[in-house]
Design an enzyme around this catalytic site. Structure first.
Site, mmCIF file in Angstrom:
data_model
loop_
_atom_site.group_PDB
_atom_site.id
_atom_site.type_symbol
_atom_site.label_atom_id
_atom_site.label_comp_id
_atom_site.label_asym_id
_atom_site.label_seq_id
_atom_site.Cartn_x
_atom_site.Cartn_y
_atom_site.Cartn_z
ATOM 1 C CE1 TYR A 154 9.005 36.235 -21.627
ATOM 2 C CE2 TYR A 154 8.292 36.205 -19.330
ATOM 3 C CZ TYR A 154 8.652 36.906 -20.475
ATOM 4 O OH TYR A 154 8.663 38.271 -20.450
ATOM 5 C CE1 TYR A 164 5.116 34.376 -17.780
ATOM 6 C CE2 TYR A 164 6.618 33.011 -16.503
ATOM 7 C CZ TYR A 164 5.738 33.169 -17.562
ATOM 8 O OH TYR A 164 5.488 32.101 -18.409
ATOM 9 N NE ARG A 201 -8.384 33.996 -25.175
ATOM 10 C CZ ARG A 201 -9.668 34.185 -24.926
ATOM 11 N NH1 ARG A 201 -10.135 34.031 -23.705
ATOM 12 N NH2 ARG A 201 -10.495 34.516 -25.880
HETATM 13 P P1 NAD Z 1 -2.131 31.391 -25.736
HETATM 14 O O1 NAD Z 1 -3.158 31.984 -24.868
HETATM 15 O O2 NAD Z 1 -2.312 31.497 -27.211
HETATM 16 O O3 NAD Z 1 -1.892 29.859 -25.420
HETATM 17 C C1 NAD Z 1 -2.076 29.251 -24.175
HETATM 18 C C2 NAD Z 1 -3.155 28.197 -24.351
HETATM 19 O O4 NAD Z 1 -3.184 27.314 -23.235
HETATM 20 C C3 NAD Z 1 -4.549 28.797 -24.480
HETATM 21 O O5 NAD Z 1 -5.119 28.382 -25.710
HETATM 22 C C4 NAD Z 1 -5.310 28.166 -23.310
HETATM 23 O O6 NAD Z 1 -6.653 27.898 -23.654
HETATM 24 C C5 NAD Z 1 -4.510 26.888 -23.101
HETATM 25 N N1 NAD Z 1 -4.672 26.240 -21.792
HETATM 26 C C6 NAD Z 1 -4.600 26.791 -20.549
HETATM 27 N N2 NAD Z 1 -4.799 25.853 -19.604
HETATM 28 C C7 NAD Z 1 -4.979 24.676 -20.256
HETATM 29 C C8 NAD Z 1 -5.239 23.344 -19.831
HETATM 30 N N3 NAD Z 1 -5.339 23.030 -18.542
HETATM 31 N N4 NAD Z 1 -5.372 22.383 -20.776
HETATM 32 C C9 NAD Z 1 -5.281 22.681 -22.089
HETATM 33 N N5 NAD Z 1 -5.047 23.921 -22.560
HETATM 34 C C10 NAD Z 1 -4.891 24.914 -21.648
HETATM 35 O O7 NAD Z 1 -0.749 32.085 -25.293
HETATM 36 P P2 NAD Z 1 0.763 31.896 -25.761
HETATM 37 O O8 NAD Z 1 1.463 33.071 -25.167
HETATM 38 O O9 NAD Z 1 0.894 31.671 -27.200
HETATM 39 O O10 NAD Z 1 1.217 30.608 -24.969
HETATM 40 C C11 NAD Z 1 1.736 29.445 -25.568
HETATM 41 C C12 NAD Z 1 3.010 29.027 -24.845
HETATM 42 O O11 NAD Z 1 4.029 29.981 -25.137
HETATM 43 C C13 NAD Z 1 2.861 28.992 -23.318
HETATM 44 O O12 NAD Z 1 3.614 27.915 -22.809
HETATM 45 C C14 NAD Z 1 3.498 30.316 -22.915
HETATM 46 O O13 NAD Z 1 3.944 30.304 -21.582
HETATM 47 C C15 NAD Z 1 4.648 30.352 -23.918
HETATM 48 N N6 NAD Z 1 5.314 31.638 -24.054
HETATM 49 C C16 NAD Z 1 4.652 32.734 -24.465
HETATM 50 C C17 NAD Z 1 5.337 33.955 -24.573
HETATM 51 C C18 NAD Z 1 4.634 35.183 -25.060
HETATM 52 O O14 NAD Z 1 5.300 36.193 -25.188
HETATM 53 N N7 NAD Z 1 3.343 35.153 -25.326
HETATM 54 C C19 NAD Z 1 6.714 34.019 -24.269
HETATM 55 C C20 NAD Z 1 7.373 32.866 -23.860
HETATM 56 C C21 NAD Z 1 6.665 31.686 -23.752
#
Ligand code: NAD
Length: 208
Positions: A154, A164, A201
């Site tokens: 991110y 953040y 989420r």
């Molecule tokens: P998401 O909630 O769909 O995914 C995060 C997942 O991590 C969840 O399913 C959660 O259950 C899991 N998780 C948390 N702790 C864990 C652990 N200890 N072991 C195993 N699983 C674990 O949300 P997302 O936003 O799609 O996130 C996915 C990736 O994308 C993350 O790295 C997030 O930082 C990154 N990201 C998201 C955005 C955004 O705008 N949503 C932007 C940039 C980066």
């Protein structure tokens, strides 16, 4: 065809799910790693068809997830798991969910994988500014949120993004640094940086 393991899928709103779908549409076999406390509801929802609409691929077929593995990416071995987690009801029903055990299980079940995607993050104190973040909260964010495979970062790793906190910006900087040697991983980094927040989420928890 290729076999992909996507770590961090627990519903159909996040990047992990979207990546799984793209890979499935391209013909890959899909395995996912689901955070242990979220496993029950994810499997139940899958079974009851709650995600069927979002399983539809461009050719009209439904994405198949060959196997869902319980995973907690914070622990490498059973020896690393503290007593309170071991005895936690949400964990006690599952087994072999530490990183090494999952890798072992996948190897036993399928022999090998071709693609590994790290799509998980967890910052227990993400809503606190960095200076108010406890050492434990900071280390927890680093521990859950870094991987050296194909990962999702991110923009807060290099720019100040209010909200953040909790060490998450540092965790993303570490992740980028660890991912940099793998040239194709950078593609995802840049794509994500240009797309803006996705209301997953995880993002809702931050208030995005
Ligand atoms: P998401 O909630 O769909 O995914 C995060 C997942 O991590 C969840 O399913 C959660 O259950 C899991 N998780 C948390 N702790 C864990 C652990 N200890 N072991 C195993 N699983 C674990 O949300 P997302 O936003 O799609 O996130 C996915 C990736 O994308 C993350 O790295 C997030 O930082 C990154 N990201 C998201 C955005 C955004 O705008 N949503 C932007 C940039 C980066």
């Amino acid at each position: 065809s290729k076999r992909a393991f996507i770590a961090g899928v627990a519903d159909d709103n996040g990047y992990g799910w979207a990546i799984a779908k793209s890979l499935a549409a391209a013909g890959a076999e899909i395995l996912v790693g689901t955070w242990v406390p979220a496993l029950n509801i994810f499997e139940t929802s899958l079974r009851r068809g709650k995600f069927d609409e979002s399983r539809v691929l461009p050719d009209g077929s439904l994405m198949e997830i060959t196997k869902v593995y319980p995973l907690d990416a914070v622990f490498d071995n059973p020896d690393d798991v503290p007593e309170d987690i071991k005895s936690n009801k949400r964990y006690a029903g599952s087994s072999n969910w530490t990183v090494k055990e999952v890798a072992e299980s996948v190897k036993q079940d399928f022999g090998s994988i071709d693609i590994l995607v790290h799509s998980l993050a967890n910052g227990p104190e993400v809503s606190k500014p960095l200076l108010e973040t406890s050492r434990n909260g900071y280390l927890a964010a680093l521990s859950a949120s870094r991987g050296s495979s194909l990962s999702l970062t991110y923009i807060a790793s290099e720019r100040i993004i209010p909200g953040y906190g909790g060490g998450m910006s540092s965790a993303k900087a570490a992740l980028e640094s660890d991912t940099r040697p793998h040239s194709f991983a950078r593609y995802i980094i840049h794509r994500i940086k240009s797309t803006g927040p996705l209301r997953s989420r995880a993002a809702k928890a931050i208030g995005f």
